[in-house]
Structure formats: C-alpha cells, structure tokens
Design an enzyme around this catalytic site. Sequence first.
Site, PDB file in Angstrom:
ATOM      1  N   ASP A  99      17.036 103.010  82.719  1.00 37.33           N
ATOM      2  CA  ASP A  99      17.051 101.680  82.137  1.00 37.33           C
ATOM      3  C   ASP A  99      17.893 101.664  80.863  1.00 37.33           C
ATOM      4  O   ASP A  99      17.593 102.373  79.899  1.00 37.33           O
ATOM      5  CB  ASP A  99      15.595 101.301  81.819  1.00 37.33           C
ATOM      6  CG  ASP A  99      15.468  99.881  81.334  1.00 37.33           C
ATOM      7  OD1 ASP A  99      16.059  98.998  81.972  1.00 37.33           O
ATOM      8  OD2 ASP A  99      14.809  99.661  80.311  1.00 37.33           O
ATOM      9  N   THR A 155      20.778  95.120  81.490  1.00 38.20           N
ATOM     10  CA  THR A 155      21.118  95.670  80.179  1.00 38.20           C
ATOM     11  C   THR A 155      22.317  96.607  80.250  1.00 38.20           C
ATOM     12  O   THR A 155      23.180  96.579  79.377  1.00 38.20           O
ATOM     13  CB  THR A 155      19.923  96.422  79.558  1.00 38.20           C
ATOM     14  OG1 THR A 155      19.434  97.371  80.480  1.00 38.20           O
ATOM     15  CG2 THR A 155      18.807  95.461  79.197  1.00 38.20           C
ATOM     16  N   THR A 156      22.375  97.418  81.289  1.00 36.10           N
ATOM     17  CA  THR A 156      23.502  98.339  81.411  1.00 36.10           C
ATOM     18  C   THR A 156      24.792  97.548  81.607  1.00 36.10           C
ATOM     19  O   THR A 156      25.826  97.853  81.000  1.00 36.10           O
ATOM     20  CB  THR A 156      23.286  99.299  82.597  1.00 36.10           C
ATOM     21  OG1 THR A 156      21.961  99.811  82.523  1.00 36.10           O
ATOM     22  CG2 THR A 156      24.267 100.434  82.560  1.00 36.10           C
TER      23      THR A 156
HETATM   24  P1  ADP Z   1      21.524  96.841  84.897  1.00 38.58           P
HETATM   25  O1  ADP Z   1      20.837  97.502  83.740  1.00 38.58           O
HETATM   26  O2  ADP Z   1      22.793  96.194  84.474  1.00 38.58           O
HETATM   27  O3  ADP Z   1      20.636  95.961  85.684  1.00 38.58           O
HETATM   28  P2  ADP Z   1      21.413  98.580  87.175  1.00 38.58           P
HETATM   29  O4  ADP Z   1      21.463 100.076  87.127  1.00 38.58           O
HETATM   30  O5  ADP Z   1      20.129  97.940  87.513  1.00 38.58           O
HETATM   31  O6  ADP Z   1      21.972  98.055  85.810  1.00 38.58           O
HETATM   32  O7  ADP Z   1      22.516  98.127  88.229  1.00 38.58           O
HETATM   33  C1  ADP Z   1      22.768  96.795  88.498  1.00 38.58           C
HETATM   34  C2  ADP Z   1      23.954  96.661  89.419  1.00 38.58           C
HETATM   35  O8  ADP Z   1      23.705  97.319  90.658  1.00 38.58           O
HETATM   36  C3  ADP Z   1      24.234  95.211  89.751  1.00 38.58           C
HETATM   37  O9  ADP Z   1      25.626  94.974  89.654  1.00 38.58           O
HETATM   38  C4  ADP Z   1      23.740  95.084  91.192  1.00 38.58           C
HETATM   39  O10 ADP Z   1      24.425  94.075  91.924  1.00 38.58           O
HETATM   40  C5  ADP Z   1      24.053  96.450  91.741  1.00 38.58           C
HETATM   41  N1  ADP Z   1      23.253  96.769  92.924  1.00 38.58           N
HETATM   42  C6  ADP Z   1      21.904  96.769  93.027  1.00 38.58           C
HETATM   43  N2  ADP Z   1      21.526  97.094  94.294  1.00 38.58           N
HETATM   44  C7  ADP Z   1      22.657  97.301  94.992  1.00 38.58           C
HETATM   45  C8  ADP Z   1      22.940  97.672  96.350  1.00 38.58           C
HETATM   46  N3  ADP Z   1      21.955  97.902  97.225  1.00 38.58           N
HETATM   47  N4  ADP Z   1      24.224  97.808  96.704  1.00 38.58           N
HETATM   48  C9  ADP Z   1      25.209  97.593  95.817  1.00 38.58           C
HETATM   49  N5  ADP Z   1      25.029  97.247  94.530  1.00 38.58           N
HETATM   50  C10 ADP Z   1      23.765  97.104  94.117  1.00 38.58           C
END
Ligand code: ADP
Length: 542
Positions: free
Chosen positions: A65, A98-99
């Site tokens: 996170d 957040t990332t």
């Molecule tokens: P953040 O802290 O920004 O939420 P995450 O590590 O949760 O970072 O990653 C979010 C990103 O991952 C988003 O751009 C989301 O669309 C992408 N994402 C989530 N699940 C999938 C998936 N199954 N396939 C491709 N991209 C995904």
Amino acid sequence: MSNQLRGRPMIILGEGAQRVRDRDAQSYNIRAARAVANAVRSTLGPKGMDKMLVDNMGDVTITNDGVTILKEMNIEHPTAEMVVEVAQTQEDEAGDGTTTAVALTGELLKNAEELLEQDIHATAIIRGYNLANEKIKEELEVVSDTIDVEDRNLLKKVAETSMTGKGTEIHKEMLSELVVEAVKKVSYEEDGEVFVDLDFLNIETQSGESTLESELFNGAVIDKEATHDNMPSEMKDANILLLMEAIEVKETEVDAKINITDATRLRHVLDQEEEEIRKQVQKIVDSGANVVFCQKAIDEVARHYLAKAGILAVRRMKKSDMHFLKHLLDTTIVSDIDDLSGDDLAKGTVSRDEDDKLFYVESENQDGFGVTLLLRGSTEHVVDELERSVGDAIDVVSQTVTDGQVLAGGGAIEIELASRLRSYAESVSGREQLAIEAFANSLELIPRVLAENAGLDPIDVLVDLRAAHEEGNQKAGLNVFTGDVVNTFDAGVIEPAHAKRQAVSSATEASNLILKIDDIIAAGDLSGSGGDMDMGGMPGMM
Ligand code: ADP
Ligand code: MG
C-alpha cells in the site's frame, strides 16, 4: 539610505544558512520528489511487489500500500514530505490509488524538468499542467460509465480490482462479497441520491484463523472480556448501559493526606471507600442495567458487587467501539452515574463467540443500526495487510455506490486520457501546448509501470495500447498476466472515476507547488537532506 550603503549587498541570512536558487533549486526539489515516487512504483498493479519495512523498534510491516510505505519510511526531507502528503490526501479523499498519485507526481516532475532544460519557464509549465488537469476532469465525465448501483456483480468487480495484487488476493472473491454486502448495509437513499455512512460500519480484526472465516455481523464485535469470572458472558434482551465514567473511588477535591495511626481508623476509611463504590453500583442496579460497557476503569470492589448483582461489565472500552455501540443501539453514553436513569439504557442481545474472545452485540432497537466486518487471518501481518486492502475496497465501493461513475483499469483510462489530451494540446497555443503534451506522456507511466512490474516490455505494450485506442477501443488495457491488450472493463478490471480524478488532481497540485519554488533558504545544512537522499535510513529503496 546613505550613499555609502547603496549598491552593497545586504546580508540577511544567519551564519550557516544555505541558499539554493533558480534551476538548482528546481533540480534539487525534483530529484527529491522523484526519489519518493521511485520508491513505490515497483508495488503498482496486480504484479507489484510488496515491501518490508522495519521501524526503529524493530517492528515489521509488510505491505503493498503506497501511503503505508511512505508513512512507515519516516521521510524527513522537506520536499519529499510534500510528495508523502500527496499520498495522504489521496488516502483521505479516495482511499485507493495512492501509488498511482505518487508515481504520477514523479513523472510530471521528470517531464517538467525536460521542459525546463529547454528554457521553458516554470509558470508556462504550471499553466499547461493546470489546463491538462481541467481537461482531464471534463474527459473523465465523457469516458466514465454510469452503472446501476444495484448491480452487485459490478460492485464486486470494483472491490476485487482494488484488492488485486495485495497479499490477501487469493480470498478476494469472498472478501469482495463481504465488502459489497457491508457497504450496501450502511448506504441509504435520500431525495434520489445515495449516501454511504461509514460510521455505521466497523472493522474488527482477529489473527489466528483463516481469512475464509471472516464474516459480516449485524451489530458490534467487541474484543474484550468480562471483568469478573462470576459475571454472565451472555445476555438476551439485555438492558445495556454505555458508561463514560470510571466506577471507582472519586479523587477528593483537595489532595488531603490523612495520617492514620491506628488500625480502626484505617478500617473506617476503607469502609467509607467501599461504601461509596457500593452506592455507585447500586445506582446501576437500580437503573435496571444488566450489561455495562465502560470506557474507563472499574474498581475491583465494584467488579465484585457487579458480579454479585448478576451484571455483565466490561471495562476500558475503546472510544471508537463506544461510539459505534452508541450508533448501533441508538442510545446515549452516560457520563455521570449520578444522573443515570432507565431511559439511558438500550435493548440488545449480548453473546460470546466460540473461542471465548469476543462479544457480539445486536440491537433490538428499530432505529439502531450498524454492521461489523470481522476480518480474520493467520498472523498479525496478514491481518494488518488485510485490513488495509479491505479498507481500500470499502472506499472504492462506497464511491461507486454514491456516484455510479466507473472506468476501465489496467492502464486503459490513462491511455485514453493521454490521447484526448494530445488532441486538446493542438488547440492550445504557446508553450502551454508542450506542457499539456508532457502531461499526456506522464499519464502513460501507469500502463508502462504495470507492464514493467509484470515483466513485460513496456515499449511494446505502449505501442499496442496506443494502436488499440486509435482504433477507437476506449477500454483497451493491459492483461498483466498474458501481456495481451484486452477490454479491461469486460475483463472485470474496473475502478471508480472519483479515485482517478483525485489522483490526477493531487499529482498536479503537488508538482505545481514544487515547480513554483525557485529559491530555497535553509537555516541549516541542506546537503544532509539533499540530493542523495537516505530515506529514513533505508538506502536501496529508490
Ligand atoms: P494504487 O495504490 O494506485 O491503487 P495498486 O497497486 O492498487 O496501486 O494498482 C492499481 C493499478 O492496478 C490500477 O491502474 C488498476 O487498474 C491496475 N489493476 C488492478 N487489477 C488489475 C488487473 N487484474 N489487470 C490489470 N491491471 C489491474
Ligand atoms: Mg489500489
């Protein structure tokens, strides 16, 4: 001013002070901000890696996170702190993304630096970035889909997308079911608008059992014990008292020191104290209460009398639990036993879990309401990350339920917005045009990093994605598991529009804030917190 002084530089800074100006100041700040962004980008997306953070006390946090990583890193660099604030704002306003927000800030600054090197003034870049941000807000309205908020399957997809890539991913199907159910329980409609009140949704965690044993409970879950072995541990149709005040001997006004010389005198003082406590307990008995949740202490003598009266009493309750019970039971928290009356009691049922660790409290009041999501996991670390990840999911589902606006993830939305920004840039004259293009390029960082973290070639992926969008496939994104370009919306990778809008906004604000600085005056040495940042004693994190 006398003629002698005119033209001489005036020294206004104290000894040891440092000053960095113009391009040096900008470079210095951009370097620091980018270092922070680089620290989190390897965690982005389903294939992102986790970080293990060890604090000064040796406590370990394992997480994926963004905001948690940055908070635990204990960053002390002033510019870097501004980027940490981006993560915090994103967490507060959207709960997820957040990332994305932090990585985007880093990329906006990187691309701004290239423009600065071409002698484009920071104010033009800032103007261009602001225009781009505004345009993105408009375009998000156009490209987002409005969904039926009763569509539970879709809401589950939104929850799952936010939980993907976290340690708890294997259970995401079952967890997303719980999350959607929980949010639905605390949402209500008023004048055609949907509201979610998260005050009525409590999260309680327990380690030692499988995550599959997590459950949603209609009521409160209190991780406490009765204060006396002889107290009942369950009570149907209970009269519940929520008490703020301690049940103990009240401190005398004057801190009088009594010199006690003989044993009878001592006995007398103790008897008086016991009598006072007995009176307090009697007031509780008289009110008709048979369950007491007390936020403060309960004296040993009081516990004895309470047990004798068949009352279940719990002491040192968490403030948050007290407030939740207040909502749940639709009652008041009594702050003074002397004012206690039967009207202050609430009807409910208290029961004990199989392992004799938790109380379950259910309301019997029609107006009272509240649910608890009881999250379980094998170890503390698992439970902690589960709580963060489920917390994100609750936030995104709440947003979706309230505004109904969703979009395709997996980089699809970023590519689409970048392409729309590029067309828009053509209509803008001057240097701002270049800044808007730089913004578009910055957005493409997200699919690039998703590809990178999945071990795919980011250039190939970007080329494929752009081609798909040029053909009109607005929802073409990356399947990180196969490397294929797919309609990510149909594949169930769905995000709320609100989180994306917020991520872009806070990244824009932070970059502009940093770009505007052309003069850094530090009271002490800047090199310590300078270019080669040692992030809170964790080198190698960049
Ligand atoms: P953040 O802290 O920004 O939420 P995450 O590590 O949760 O970072 O990653 C979010 C990103 O991952 C988003 O751009 C989301 O669309 C992408 N994402 C989530 N699940 C999938 C998936 N199954 N396939 C491709 N991209 C995904
Ligand atoms: Mg996320």
